[in-house]
Design a protein around this motif. Structure first.
Motif, PDB file in Angstrom:
ATOM      1  N   PHE A 156      41.633  44.475  30.763  1.00  0.00           N
ATOM      2  CA  PHE A 156      42.948  44.815  30.227  1.00  0.00           C
ATOM      3  C   PHE A 156      42.828  45.593  28.922  1.00  0.00           C
ATOM      4  N   LYS A 157      41.864  45.206  28.101  1.00  0.00           N
ATOM      5  CA  LYS A 157      41.647  45.927  26.850  1.00  0.00           C
ATOM      6  C   LYS A 157      41.190  47.356  27.121  1.00  0.00           C
ATOM      7  N   LEU A 158      40.354  47.518  28.144  1.00  0.00           N
ATOM      8  CA  LEU A 158      39.893  48.862  28.503  1.00  0.00           C
ATOM      9  C   LEU A 158      41.056  49.722  28.972  1.00  0.00           C
ATOM     10  N   GLN A 159      41.982  49.135  29.747  1.00  0.00           N
ATOM     11  CA  GLN A 159      43.157  49.880  30.186  1.00  0.00           C
ATOM     12  C   GLN A 159      44.008  50.308  28.995  1.00  0.00           C
ATOM     13  N   ALA A 160      44.121  49.421  28.001  1.00  0.00           N
ATOM     14  CA  ALA A 160      44.878  49.776  26.798  1.00  0.00           C
ATOM     15  C   ALA A 160      44.205  50.920  26.047  1.00  0.00           C
ATOM     16  N   ILE A 161      42.877  50.877  25.964  1.00  0.00           N
ATOM     17  CA  ILE A 161      42.139  51.952  25.293  1.00  0.00           C
ATOM     18  C   ILE A 161      42.325  53.271  26.034  1.00  0.00           C
ATOM     19  N   SER A 213      40.873  43.362  37.621  1.00  0.00           N
ATOM     20  CA  SER A 213      41.192  44.705  38.113  1.00  0.00           C
ATOM     21  C   SER A 213      42.180  44.655  39.273  1.00  0.00           C
ATOM     22  N   GLU A 214      42.214  43.525  40.005  1.00  0.00           N
ATOM     23  CA  GLU A 214      43.145  43.395  41.120  1.00  0.00           C
ATOM     24  C   GLU A 214      44.589  43.404  40.643  1.00  0.00           C
ATOM     25  N   ALA A 215      44.813  42.921  39.423  1.00  0.00           N
ATOM     26  CA  ALA A 215      46.175  42.885  38.892  1.00  0.00           C
ATOM     27  C   ALA A 215      46.723  44.284  38.634  1.00  0.00           C
ATOM     28  N   ILE A 216      45.823  45.284  38.600  1.00  0.00           N
ATOM     29  CA  ILE A 216      46.246  46.656  38.309  1.00  0.00           C
ATOM     30  C   ILE A 216      45.875  47.601  39.450  1.00  0.00           C
ATOM     31  N   LYS A 217      44.599  47.635  39.828  1.00  0.00           N
ATOM     32  CA  LYS A 217      44.164  48.612  40.820  1.00  0.00           C
ATOM     33  C   LYS A 217      44.724  48.311  42.210  1.00  0.00           C
ATOM     34  N   SER A 218      44.750  47.024  42.636  1.00  0.00           N
ATOM     35  CA  SER A 218      45.207  46.664  43.973  1.00  0.00           C
ATOM     36  C   SER A 218      46.655  46.207  43.970  1.00  0.00           C
ATOM     37  N   THR A 269      30.227  42.518  49.349  1.00  0.00           N
ATOM     38  CA  THR A 269      31.487  41.906  49.770  1.00  0.00           C
ATOM     39  C   THR A 269      32.313  41.407  48.592  1.00  0.00           C
ATOM     40  N   SER A 270      31.658  41.121  47.460  1.00  0.00           N
ATOM     41  CA  SER A 270      32.385  40.619  46.294  1.00  0.00           C
ATOM     42  C   SER A 270      33.098  41.732  45.555  1.00  0.00           C
ATOM     43  N   PHE A 271      32.426  42.852  45.359  1.00  0.00           N
ATOM     44  CA  PHE A 271      32.975  43.923  44.527  1.00  0.00           C
ATOM     45  C   PHE A 271      33.688  45.014  45.326  1.00  0.00           C
ATOM     46  N   TYR A 272      33.366  45.123  46.625  1.00  0.00           N
ATOM     47  CA  TYR A 272      33.985  46.169  47.421  1.00  0.00           C
ATOM     48  C   TYR A 272      34.890  45.575  48.504  1.00  0.00           C
ATOM     49  N   ALA A 273      35.511  44.437  48.206  1.00  0.00           N
ATOM     50  CA  ALA A 273      36.407  43.803  49.167  1.00  0.00           C
ATOM     51  C   ALA A 273      37.667  44.648  49.368  1.00  0.00           C
ATOM     52  N   LYS A 274      38.190  44.599  50.602  1.00  0.00           N
ATOM     53  CA  LYS A 274      39.411  45.342  50.881  1.00  0.00           C
ATOM     54  C   LYS A 274      40.593  44.696  50.169  1.00  0.00           C
ATOM     55  N   ILE A 331      49.492  49.798  31.888  1.00  0.00           N
ATOM     56  CA  ILE A 331      49.911  48.721  30.994  1.00  0.00           C
ATOM     57  C   ILE A 331      51.406  48.451  31.137  1.00  0.00           C
ATOM     58  N   SER A 332      52.215  49.508  31.196  1.00  0.00           N
ATOM     59  CA  SER A 332      53.667  49.333  31.248  1.00  0.00           C
ATOM     60  C   SER A 332      54.149  48.856  32.611  1.00  0.00           C
ATOM     61  N   GLY A 333      53.427  49.170  33.688  1.00  0.00           N
ATOM     62  CA  GLY A 333      53.895  48.844  35.031  1.00  0.00           C
ATOM     63  C   GLY A 333      53.512  47.474  35.528  1.00  0.00           C
ATOM     64  N   THR A 334      52.542  46.819  34.900  1.00  0.00           N
ATOM     65  CA  THR A 334      52.055  45.526  35.421  1.00  0.00           C
ATOM     66  C   THR A 334      51.997  44.442  34.347  1.00  0.00           C
ATOM     67  N   PRO A 335      53.001  44.278  33.499  1.00  0.00           N
ATOM     68  CA  PRO A 335      52.891  43.303  32.414  1.00  0.00           C
ATOM     69  C   PRO A 335      52.975  41.851  32.888  1.00  0.00           C
ATOM     70  N   TYR A 336      53.721  41.592  33.958  1.00  0.00           N
ATOM     71  CA  TYR A 336      53.844  40.221  34.460  1.00  0.00           C
ATOM     72  C   TYR A 336      52.666  39.851  35.354  1.00  0.00           C
ATOM     73  N   SER A 337      52.178  40.803  36.138  1.00  0.00           N
ATOM     74  CA  SER A 337      51.026  40.526  37.002  1.00  0.00           C
ATOM     75  C   SER A 337      49.785  40.183  36.192  1.00  0.00           C
ATOM     76  N   ARG A 338      49.645  40.780  35.016  1.00  0.00           N
ATOM     77  CA  ARG A 338      48.470  40.524  34.183  1.00  0.00           C
ATOM     78  C   ARG A 338      48.406  39.075  33.702  1.00  0.00           C
ATOM     79  N   GLU A 339      49.530  38.384  33.687  1.00  0.00           N
ATOM     80  CA  GLU A 339      49.518  36.997  33.209  1.00  0.00           C
ATOM     81  C   GLU A 339      48.770  36.082  34.154  1.00  0.00           C
ATOM     82  N   GLY A 340      48.802  36.370  35.461  1.00  0.00           N
ATOM     83  CA  GLY A 340      48.081  35.551  36.418  1.00  0.00           C
ATOM     84  C   GLY A 340      48.505  34.091  36.354  1.00  0.00           C
TER      85      GLY A 340
END
Length: 526
Positions: free
Chosen positions: A314-319, A459-464, A13-18, A367-376
């Motif tokens: 976030f670093k992995l997404q940049a890589i 990952s929610e800031a990007i994937k979801s 339920t923690s990692f596969y939440a809708k 990276i380019s599409g979610t720069p403000y969401s990543r700030e949280g």
């Protein structure tokens, strides 16, 4: 056993939440249905084109491939995540129990998905073979999927054991991703190397004029893979087995699964507390880009740099944004070098295809599409503290463009290594870099107005985040228009020199105009 089920349920339920957003839930549901239909249709195509034996072989192969992809995408993030350490570190629960529950929960979803996808295959096998053969084939298929899953987790657990040897988390994540890709791609490369001439003959004879000729070409290609696999010692040993020998092999596979499962638990559990303490202490520490230059812009760039450094994801997404385009470049150039793409149009307009492919791939990143969401939670500081919104906006575009620029430059260097670089491609390189910056000025616009800030997992800031898809609507029209303009110039017989110069001038005008409208005239909302 009841306690273990509770832990397994917790991780599931923690990692596969809708996703929380209804739109993302609908898109996820449609994506699952779409992928499932594609898989079933592909199996039906193979069934009607290939022989029953070939169908059985490719069913096992595709099932193993889907399992591997799901394990690489889902299970690894569950098994090797340290986000649960702060919860379980002070509870009277042994590390082995925690790791055991994480492995089971990480394996459950991929195996369930593959099992559901195998239901149509079971009925097809009933049509072609007896019930015993169908049950035996499906059972062997599922056991092999479990073996592949546990083998990959075992290899990665050994790598995880030496996690402290790596300089930082980014290097560790990059090496882990390289290992996963290497294990997955190596059988494909081995097959291509061993059957290069046979595949080339099939591609030379490829005929797509009619459905029957296309089916014959596909059948020839499937026949190459099947006969190559049957020549391997593993299949030569397994296929002629009797019922009793098959039962013994099943027992040996179960024993192998048991050994891999327990070995993986012991390896990960031995470093559970050490790695958990290290990750929760080091990776959450503020990282600052130190510079001796005294400038307001440097401070804003430092802030954006720190946001990407704040989370390993976030670093992995940049890589990924840096390496994906060069990987596609290598694949494309190998196809061209081997003359595998038998199309005169691609041969005549190779520079057009390459430059636009690099442009599209380098722009399509999270990276380019979610720069403000990543700030949280740090987003509030940009509103309450005396920050200039325009400078924040521009520095976000600059950081995204730097990542894309590295990717583009590496791709063009690879082009030069293949001996295909010239002055015209140099002009295309400059125009590509300008368009990348222009695209990165457009893509954050929606995210600025509607950032997704309430996330617990990075990952929610990007994937979801629906912003990833919506941001494409802001920048994608620019790329399409420029690609059509480039194609039109080549179609009308304009020389490549004039075309390259015209594209460079047009790209520069687009960039200058957008910078003027978004910064100089203060169109960025406060």
């Amino acid at each position: 056993m009841k306690d273990n089920m509770t832990l397994i349920k917790f991780f599931l339920t923690s990692f596969y939440a809708k996703p929380k957003q209804p739109m993302i839930q609908v898109l996820l549901f449609l994506a699952i249905i779409y992928v499932a239909i594609q898989y079933v249709v592909l199996m039906l195509i193979i069934y009607f084109i290939a022989t029953p034996e070939e169908f059985l072989f490719y069913n096992v192969l595709l099932s193993n491939g889907v399992t591997y992809i799901l394990i690489a995408y889902f299970a690894i993030s569950v098994v090797f995540s340290q986000s649960d350490f702060s919860i379980f570190a002070h509870l009277p629960i042994s590390a082995k129990r925690v790791v055991k529950s994480k492995i089971i929960s990480g394996v459950v979803l991929p195996i369930m998905v593959v099992s559901i996808l195998s239901i149509p295959t079971f009925f097809i096998l009933l049509i072609e073979f007896k019930l015993g053969v169908a049950v035996k084939s499906i059972s062997f298929l599922l056991v092999m999927n479990v073996v592949i899953t546990l083998f990959l987790l075992f290899i990665l657990s050994i790598l995880n054991h030496f996690r402290t040897v790596f300089i930082n988390t980014s290097v560790y994540l990059l090496i882990r991703m390289t290992v996963v890709l290497g294990i997955g791609i190596s059988p494909i490369l081995y097959f291509l190397i061993k059957n290069y001439h046979a595949i080339r003959i099939v591609l030379e004879k490829l005929d797509v004029s009619t459905i029957s000729s296309l089916s014959a070409s596909i059948s020839d290609f499937l026949d190459i893979g099947y006969h190559f696999a049957m020549q391997q010692s593993l299949f030569e040993t397994i296929l002629p087995l009797s019922a009793s020998q098959s039962f013994i092999y099943f027992i040996l596979l179960f024993v192998l699964c048991f050994l891999l499962f327990n070995a993986t638990i012991k390896i990960i559990a031995s470093k559970y507390y050490e790695h958990g303490s290290l990750v929760n202490k080091v990776e959450k520490t503020t990282k600052v880009w130190r510079s001796s230059i005294k400038s307001t812009w440097i401070n804003y760039l430092q802030r954006e740099y720190w946001i990407i450094q704040s989370e390993p994801y976030f670093k992995l997404q940049a890589i990924l944004g840096v390496i994906l385009t060069p990987i596609c470049t290598v694949i494309f150039l190998i196809f061209i070098q081997m003359n595998m793409l038998k199309t005169d149009w691609i041969a005549n307009y190779e520079s057009y295809v390459f430059s636009n492919m690099v442009l599209l791939m380098s722009c399509m990143n999270n990276i380019s599409g979610t720069p403000y969401s990543r700030e949280g939670k740090y987003y509030a500081s940009s509103k309450t503290l005396p920050f200039d919104p325009q400078k924040i906006y521009v520095t976000k575009a600059v950081i995204s463009s730097c990542i894309s620029t590295i990717s583009v430059v590496i791709s063009y260097i690879i082009l030069m290594i293949f001996g295909k670089g010239d002055m015209i491609m140099g002009l295309f390189l400059l125009s590509t870099l300008l368009l990348v910056f222009t695209y990165n000025l457009l893509s954050p616009l929606y995210d600025k107005k509607h950032p997704l800030l309430d996330w617990s997992n990075p990952s929610e800031a990007i994937k979801s985040n629906p912003t990833v898809l919506i941001s494409l609507l802001y920048g994608l029209p620019l790329l399409i228009i420029m690609a059509l303009l480039h194609f039109s110039l080549l179609t009308f017989g304009i020389s490549q020199w004039i075309t390259a110069l015209f594209m460079l001038i047009t790209s520069a005008l687009c960039t200058i105009t957008l910078i003027y409208r978004k910064t100089m005239k203060g169109y960025v909302d406060n």
